[in-house]
Scaffold this active site. Structure first.
Site, PDB file in Angstrom:
ATOM      1  N   ARG A  66      12.091  20.960 -33.122  1.00 53.72           N
ATOM      2  CA  ARG A  66      12.471  22.466 -33.255  1.00 53.72           C
ATOM      3  C   ARG A  66      13.810  22.761 -32.074  1.00 53.72           C
ATOM      4  O   ARG A  66      14.612  23.479 -32.670  1.00 53.72           O
ATOM      5  CB  ARG A  66      11.469  23.183 -33.333  1.00 53.72           C
ATOM      6  CG  ARG A  66      10.595  23.436 -34.297  1.00 53.72           C
ATOM      7  CD  ARG A  66       9.197  23.878 -34.221  1.00 53.72           C
ATOM      8  NE  ARG A  66       8.473  22.961 -33.248  1.00 53.72           N
ATOM      9  CZ  ARG A  66       7.276  23.074 -32.927  1.00 53.72           C
ATOM     10  NH1 ARG A  66       6.485  23.869 -33.537  1.00 53.72           N
ATOM     11  NH2 ARG A  66       6.454  22.014 -32.103  1.00 53.72           N
ATOM     12  N   HIS A 204      -1.030   1.807 -31.743  1.00 55.19           N
ATOM     13  CA  HIS A 204      -0.082   1.008 -30.656  1.00 55.19           C
ATOM     14  C   HIS A 204      -0.640  -0.167 -30.047  1.00 55.19           C
ATOM     15  O   HIS A 204      -0.225  -1.193 -29.667  1.00 55.19           O
ATOM     16  CB  HIS A 204       0.592   1.888 -29.665  1.00 55.19           C
ATOM     17  CG  HIS A 204      -0.012   2.105 -28.461  1.00 55.19           C
ATOM     18  ND1 HIS A 204      -0.773   3.347 -28.683  1.00 55.19           N
ATOM     19  CD2 HIS A 204      -0.040   1.761 -27.356  1.00 55.19           C
ATOM     20  CE1 HIS A 204      -1.243   3.610 -27.348  1.00 55.19           C
ATOM     21  NE2 HIS A 204      -0.917   2.606 -26.595  1.00 55.19           N
ATOM     22  N   LYS A 208       0.153  -4.803 -29.079  1.00 61.07           N
ATOM     23  CA  LYS A 208       0.161  -5.600 -27.980  1.00 61.07           C
ATOM     24  C   LYS A 208       0.011  -7.010 -28.160  1.00 61.07           C
ATOM     25  O   LYS A 208      -0.637  -7.124 -28.690  1.00 61.07           O
ATOM     26  CB  LYS A 208      -0.561  -5.030 -27.030  1.00 61.07           C
ATOM     27  CG  LYS A 208      -0.406  -3.529 -26.504  1.00 61.07           C
ATOM     28  CD  LYS A 208      -1.929  -2.969 -25.724  1.00 61.07           C
ATOM     29  CE  LYS A 208      -1.829  -1.555 -25.490  1.00 61.07           C
ATOM     30  NZ  LYS A 208      -0.988  -1.157 -24.449  1.00 61.07           N
ATOM     31  N   GLU A 242      -8.979   3.876 -17.655  1.00 61.91           N
ATOM     32  CA  GLU A 242      -7.576   4.305 -17.305  1.00 61.91           C
ATOM     33  C   GLU A 242      -7.883   4.883 -15.818  1.00 61.91           C
ATOM     34  O   GLU A 242      -8.865   5.621 -15.911  1.00 61.91           O
ATOM     35  CB  GLU A 242      -6.886   5.442 -18.209  1.00 61.91           C
ATOM     36  CG  GLU A 242      -6.631   4.741 -19.593  1.00 61.91           C
ATOM     37  CD  GLU A 242      -5.772   5.649 -20.626  1.00 61.91           C
ATOM     38  OE1 GLU A 242      -4.978   5.825 -20.522  1.00 61.91           O
ATOM     39  OE2 GLU A 242      -6.671   6.482 -21.195  1.00 61.91           O
ATOM     40  N   ASP A 261     -10.029  10.154 -29.000  1.00 65.97           N
ATOM     41  CA  ASP A 261      -8.680   9.768 -28.450  1.00 65.97           C
ATOM     42  C   ASP A 261      -8.537   8.255 -28.279  1.00 65.97           C
ATOM     43  O   ASP A 261      -7.196   7.642 -28.611  1.00 65.97           O
ATOM     44  CB  ASP A 261      -8.350  10.340 -27.012  1.00 65.97           C
ATOM     45  CG  ASP A 261      -7.050  10.272 -26.506  1.00 65.97           C
ATOM     46  OD1 ASP A 261      -6.263  10.258 -27.288  1.00 65.97           O
ATOM     47  OD2 ASP A 261      -6.723   9.839 -25.417  1.00 65.97           O
ATOM     48  N   HIS A 266      -8.284   2.718 -30.650  1.00 68.55           N
ATOM     49  CA  HIS A 266      -7.708   1.647 -29.892  1.00 68.55           C
ATOM     50  C   HIS A 266      -9.116   0.502 -29.669  1.00 68.55           C
ATOM     51  O   HIS A 266      -9.002  -0.732 -30.136  1.00 68.55           O
ATOM     52  CB  HIS A 266      -7.329   2.139 -28.495  1.00 68.55           C
ATOM     53  CG  HIS A 266      -6.024   2.847 -28.645  1.00 68.55           C
ATOM     54  ND1 HIS A 266      -5.173   2.896 -29.639  1.00 68.55           N
ATOM     55  CD2 HIS A 266      -5.657   3.734 -27.867  1.00 68.55           C
ATOM     56  CE1 HIS A 266      -4.195   3.849 -29.371  1.00 68.55           C
ATOM     57  NE2 HIS A 266      -4.507   4.419 -28.276  1.00 68.55           N
TER      58      HIS A 266
HETATM   59  C1  BG6 Z   1      -3.007   7.175 -26.284  1.00 68.36           C
HETATM   60  C2  BG6 Z   1      -4.057   7.953 -25.787  1.00 68.36           C
HETATM   61  O1  BG6 Z   1      -3.362   6.759 -27.692  1.00 68.36           O
HETATM   62  O2  BG6 Z   1      -3.261   5.693 -25.634  1.00 68.36           O
HETATM   63  C3  BG6 Z   1      -4.007   8.249 -24.319  1.00 68.36           C
HETATM   64  O3  BG6 Z   1      -3.767   9.193 -26.498  1.00 68.36           O
HETATM   65  C4  BG6 Z   1      -3.752   6.846 -23.512  1.00 68.36           C
HETATM   66  O4  BG6 Z   1      -4.748   9.169 -23.948  1.00 68.36           O
HETATM   67  C5  BG6 Z   1      -3.309   5.867 -24.184  1.00 68.36           C
HETATM   68  O5  BG6 Z   1      -3.699   7.180 -22.420  1.00 68.36           O
HETATM   69  C6  BG6 Z   1      -3.613   4.537 -23.683  1.00 68.36           C
HETATM   70  O6  BG6 Z   1      -2.642   3.666 -24.026  1.00 68.36           O
HETATM   71  P1  BG6 Z   1      -1.941   2.380 -23.209  1.00 68.36           P
HETATM   72  O7  BG6 Z   1      -1.211   1.702 -23.963  1.00 68.36           O
HETATM   73  O8  BG6 Z   1      -1.570   3.000 -21.754  1.00 68.36           O
HETATM   74  O9  BG6 Z   1      -3.260   1.653 -22.708  1.00 68.36           O
END
Ligand code: BG6
Length: 515
Positions: A66, A204, A208, A242, A261, A266
């Site tokens: 935007r 994502h 990896k 994390e 999340d 993941h």
């Molecule tokens: C994201 C989450 O999908 O993955 C984040 O929204 C998280 O909260 C992140 O920190 C972790 O990704 P990575 O690659 O740093 O383990």
């Protein structure tokens, strides 16, 4: 005492570059391009592909958001590329690449914006030779996904020009829905406009190397698959820890929490790679079919087999940090979980009776994503004189897959301690990616962007998979919403989560592996 270590090395000199797969000329159009993801991950990944010679010469990147960022967008992205690693300021290919990056300001609900975007893309085709091929990337807040998809359909941007050989595809970022119902609605909306083979739901983690390597480890080696089952494995642990907090993402995280999340996507992806049957090939439909079978074989998870936590103030990396409820734009009595742990069972012939323990959380003691395969003890111990306090460390063989950081795989077994008695010491056989193949600046998005440009959906989520994982999580989310807990926050930042998590494993006579 540190456990002695034997190192693995590459048996033959590693190839420096994978086989080249070059996509067609195309335009990558990123919606939500003013967000962090574009600068920190997407542009660096695109440039890593450029450096590796994997992008077509005729490529163009258009950021859409935007704000009026026409003059600042490309320089800002350049900063992101430099910060992303592996790129030198003086790299002669950098400026020519930046010249292919442009920006289009529009509101996502503004028809005029789509009309002018369409004209801009046609102009790029004419000048840059991108041949009408489009890769849309939805990196906006999730509430805009459906509107953008609908507008692309309304403006005829969802399919290639009639009688052309071009393609149109769309990558959709997570979170894909916030429960089963909303994921179904979003799938319906997206499927009305795009055919399933045009849709690339991204996670994502699948980009990896270490995650893809789970499949190689299991299915390209003859020795592991034979013991990869209930006859030999005691239990499996998956940790996605994390050290960071919510990094200014209060409003998003308040609606998400650790289960939505990270666990639903993941961690579930990691679980499916660990537990799936060998697919008939490495084709999208074959891999996805095996993954979905795993998720559908998971028994409904009982609330008693779950733990939720929220961090309070504490010390991380030697610095005092605030608790979750003191974070910016977080409700002072928030019930959102920043930690979740689950125990589940996969009811199939391979896994029946083997518990899987999963945990994910923020502000934990350190950043580590790791999968532990804990093997059963030998049926009988003939060596009485075992050294060390932790019998589990000595008697159970362990395969640990280090997804990040310090990427690699360790096999732990017992060895005879030199000396006159039959004492056993655990030893590690360690394979390190960085030591064996060299360090890499890749952030995981490279492979996924390239695959989407090539039309290969193997490492992307399918509609069925997304719905299967939400079907597992939704009852828990509903239960948690109806049953708030009183003792939040229940772990201090910088620790390993709430004591109830340890208690869950203790009740089974087990404990989380020390990572
Ligand atoms: C994201 C989450 O999908 O993955 C984040 O929204 C998280 O909260 C992140 O920190 C972790 O990704 P990575 O690659 O740093 O383990």
């Amino acid at each position: 005492m540190a456990i002695p270590e034997v190192k693995a090395s590459a048996a033959t000199a590693p190839a420096t570059k994978p086989a080249e797969r070059k996509p067609d000329p195309c335009v990558v159009i990123i919606f939500g391009a003013s967000g962090d993801l574009t600068k920190r991950k997407l542009l660096p990944a695109l440039y890593h592909l450029e450096q590796a010679g994997l992008l077509p010469k005729e490529i163009s990147v258009v950021g859409v958001a935007r704000r009026p960022l026409e003059t600042t967008f490309a320089p800002d992205m350049k900063e992101g590329i430099l910060a992303g690693g592996g790129v030198d300021q003086a790299d002669p290919a950098l400026q020519p690449f930046m010249d292919k990056v442009s920006y289009h300001a529009m509101n996502f609900d503004d028809d005029g914006g789509y009309t002018s975007l369409k004209a801009m893309l046609a102009d790029i085709d004419a000048k840059a030779g991108t041949k009408g091929n489009r890769l849309f990337y939805l990196a906006t807040a999730p509430e805009y996904f459906a509107d953008i998809i609908n507008a692309l359909g309304k403006h005829g941007m969802n399919k290639p020009e009639a009688n052309s050989a071009s393609w149109v595809r769309t990558i959709i970022e997570k979170p894909f829905g916030h429960d089963l119902e909303s994921a179904r609605v979003l799938n319906d909306d997206v499927n009305k406009v795009f055919a399933e083979d045009q849709i690339f739901r991204i996670d994502h983690y699948l980009g990896k190397e270490t995650v893809q390597n789970i499949l190689v480890f299991r299915f390209a080696n003859g020795i592991f698959e034979n013991v990869w089952n209930r006859n030999y494995i005691d239990h499996v642990e998956i940790t996605a820890a994390e050290a960071i907090g919510i990094e200014g993402r209060g409003p998003f995280y308040e609606t998400a929490g650790a289960l939505r999340d990270v666990m639903q996507n993941h961690v579930m992806e990691l679980l499916s790679f660990v537990a799936m049957e060998p697919p008939v090939s490495f084709e999208a439909s074959a891999v996805r079919a095996e993954k979905v079978k795993v998720w559908r074989s998971i028994q409904p998870i009982h609330p008693a087999d779950t733990v939720r936590g929220q961090y309070g103030p504490g010390i991380v990396d030697g610095k005092q940090v605030v608790g979750y409820r003191q974070e910016d734009r977080v409700h002072p009595q928030s019930q959102t979980e920043t930690y979740a742990a689950l125990r589940l069972e996969i009811k199939n012939w391979r896994w029946a009776g083997v518990p899987f323990y999963l945990r994910a959380g923020k502000r934990l003691a350190k950043r580590v994503t790791e999968i532990t395969i804990m093997f059963k003890q030998p049926p009988l111990s003939i060596f009485k004189d075992e050294q060390g306090k932790d019998a589990e460390e000595i008697r159970n063989n362990i395969i640990s897959m280090r997804i990040q950081p310090d990427e690699g795989i360790t096999l732990r077994f017992g060895a005879k301690l030199p000396g006159p008695s039959m004492s056993i010491s655990p030893v590690n056989m360690n394979f390190s990616y960085a030591e064996t193949f060299g360090a890499s600046s890749a952030n995981g998005y490279e492979r996924l962007l390239l695959d989407a440009m090539l039309g290969d959906a193997t490492l992307f989520a399918h509609r069925d998979g997304v719905e299967a994982t939400w079907a597992l999580m939704t009852p828990l989310l509903e239960y948690w919403a109806k049953n708030p807990i009183r003792d939040l926050p229940n772990y201090a930042a910088g620790t390993w989560g709430p004591p109830t998590s340890d208690a869950m494993l203790k009740a089974d006579g087990r404990k989380w592996r020390k990572l």
